[in-house]
Design an enzyme around this catalytic site. Sequence first.
Site, PDB file in Angstrom:
ATOM      1  N   SER A 122       0.828  -1.207   0.000  1.00  0.00           N
ATOM      2  CA  SER A 122       0.000   0.000   0.000  1.00  0.00           C
ATOM      3  C   SER A 122       0.866   1.262   0.000  1.00  0.00           C
ATOM      4  O   SER A 122       0.400   2.328  -0.378  1.00  0.00           O
ATOM      5  CB  SER A 122      -0.891  -0.009   1.236  1.00  0.00           C
ATOM      6  N   GLU A 157       6.127   5.711  10.725  1.00  0.00           N
ATOM      7  CA  GLU A 157       6.385   6.625   9.600  1.00  0.00           C
ATOM      8  C   GLU A 157       6.982   7.941  10.075  1.00  0.00           C
ATOM      9  O   GLU A 157       7.708   8.602   9.340  1.00  0.00           O
ATOM     10  CB  GLU A 157       5.101   6.831   8.794  1.00  0.00           C
ATOM     11  N   CYS A 193       1.802  -6.800   9.977  1.00  0.00           N
ATOM     12  CA  CYS A 193       1.786  -5.502   9.279  1.00  0.00           C
ATOM     13  C   CYS A 193       3.206  -5.200   8.807  1.00  0.00           C
ATOM     14  O   CYS A 193       4.167  -5.501   9.527  1.00  0.00           O
ATOM     15  CB  CYS A 193       1.301  -4.412  10.233  1.00  0.00           C
TER      16      CYS A 193
END
Length: 269
Positions: A7, A154, A186
């Site tokens: 993604s 992030e 994840c």
Amino acid sequence: MIGIFDSGIGGLTVLKAIRQRLPQYQLLYLGDTARTPYGNRSSALVCQFTEQAVNFLFQQGCELVIVACNTASAEALRKLQQEWLPSHFPQRRVLGGIRPVAEAVAETTRFGRVGVIGTRGTISSGAFERELHALRPKVVVLSQACPLLVPLVEEGWQQRPETMKIIRHYLRPLKLKKIDALILGCTHYPMLLKQFQSVAGKRAAVLDSAQIVAEKLEVYLKRHPEIETKLLKGNSHRFLVTDLTDIFTQNAQRWLGQEIILEKIVLPA
Ligand code: DGL
């Protein structure tokens, strides 16, 4: 060529593990940075985006696509493999991260008490649970969505006390149920491996999903020479993204530990 789809750029953890274990293969990475994150999106939209991305990678000449994104694997992979692939690309293969990790855990869990963490989409899909139960019906699976962790990684907040506090909060219910294995479901979580290990304690084995995907890919290629022989060899890997900003480039380089060039592409709808 092996295509790796995510993604965004978190899937570089999977690319890194694949590149270390199988350095001979040419890799083509695609991160859908224009539409990331997928974790809170509806299953229908994740399926649509994943199909577009896999279709694109096949059109670029990939014989095999690894869906590194757990949310996409959990919500779209089965549908793609069963309903789309046979009529569109019957000779190509698309593999994900859920099944290999479930296999590794089913083989190793001692007491059969498995914790699974991931995005909201991954957890609500029940995909890890389904695969684990298919392999070991008596396994007890305790799942926990951890939506705050992707943005923290992030932002580079891995070492912050706030992050440890949030990890403790998420893992508390799993620890109370005495899990003996923890699946990091994840792409971003391998970057918090040490933190998870210290919070989960000695009792629970924390499984690095990126490493497992790479190990199982190696086994898969040995078992499927008809696919393996078609794969392009080389190391001039390319990194495609659907949106390009400085922060994507900085994170990509930090996570991969090297300078890379991200190329912006338009994904046909
Ligand atoms: N790549 C996603 C996953 O592994 C995390 C980021 C997102 O939500 O898109 O589930």
